[in-house]
Write a protein that holds these residues in place. Structure first.
Motif, PDB file in Angstrom:
ATOM      1  N   SER A  61       0.835  -1.194   0.000  1.00 60.80           N
ATOM      2  CA  SER A  61       0.000   0.000   0.000  1.00 60.80           C
ATOM      3  C   SER A  61       0.867   1.241   0.000  1.00 60.80           C
ATOM      4  O   SER A  61       2.032   1.209   0.396  1.00 60.80           O
ATOM      5  N   GLN A  62       0.242   2.313  -0.447  1.00 58.28           N
ATOM      6  CA  GLN A  62       0.917   3.614  -0.469  1.00 58.28           C
ATOM      7  C   GLN A  62      -0.139   4.648  -0.119  1.00 58.28           C
ATOM      8  O   GLN A  62      -1.256   4.623  -0.645  1.00 58.28           O
ATOM      9  N   LYS A  63       0.255   5.548   0.766  1.00 56.27           N
ATOM     10  CA  LYS A  63      -0.664   6.610   1.161  1.00 56.27           C
ATOM     11  C   LYS A  63      -0.190   7.923   0.571  1.00 56.27           C
ATOM     12  O   LYS A  63       0.952   8.328   0.758  1.00 56.27           O
ATOM     13  N   ARG A  68      -5.265   5.931   0.691  1.00 57.04           N
ATOM     14  CA  ARG A  68      -4.371   4.772   0.717  1.00 57.04           C
ATOM     15  C   ARG A  68      -4.764   3.875  -0.451  1.00 57.04           C
ATOM     16  O   ARG A  68      -5.907   3.472  -0.588  1.00 57.04           O
TER      17      ARG A  68
END
Length: 111
Positions: A61-63, A68
């Motif tokens: 995941s990447q916020k 997100r």
């Protein structure tokens, strides 16, 4: 991959909701909101499922800001594929040995 790693991957894939998320993410990245929209469970449950998939090494995941986004790891199933290929090869070798042994046994003739 150590046994504990396999256990985490298989555990992550053991749930139908998580498999559904994997199928959706295999088509491309998606936000938590997008993933939750396709599930009939609440947002907290979706987040728990996604955490299990991330701990299993299947997704990352990447916020960015407040959003997100999850995506599949490129090598998510590499270790599993190798493990399955080994089992397949071992099974084929066992069947080949059985076939050879059966060829050595004379056939019984009906009288």
């Amino acid at each position: 991959m150590p046994a504990a790693g396999f256990d985490r991957v298989f555990h992550a894939l053991s749930d139908p909701y998580r498999r559904e998320f994997v199928e959706q993410l295999a088509k491309g990245p998606a936000s938590v909101k997008e993933l939750a929209a396709s599930a009939d469970v609440g947002l907290p449950a979706v987040l728990k499922h996604l955490r299990v998939l991330e701990e299993g090494g299947i997704v990352v995941s990447q916020k960015v800001g407040r959003v997100r986004t999850y995506r599949m790891r490129q090598d998510a199933f590499h270790a599993i594929n190798g493990w399955i290929e080994q089992r397949h090869a071992e099974m084929n070798a066992a069947f080949d040995r059985l076939s050879s042994l059966m060829a050595e046994v004379p056939e019984e003739k009906d009288h």
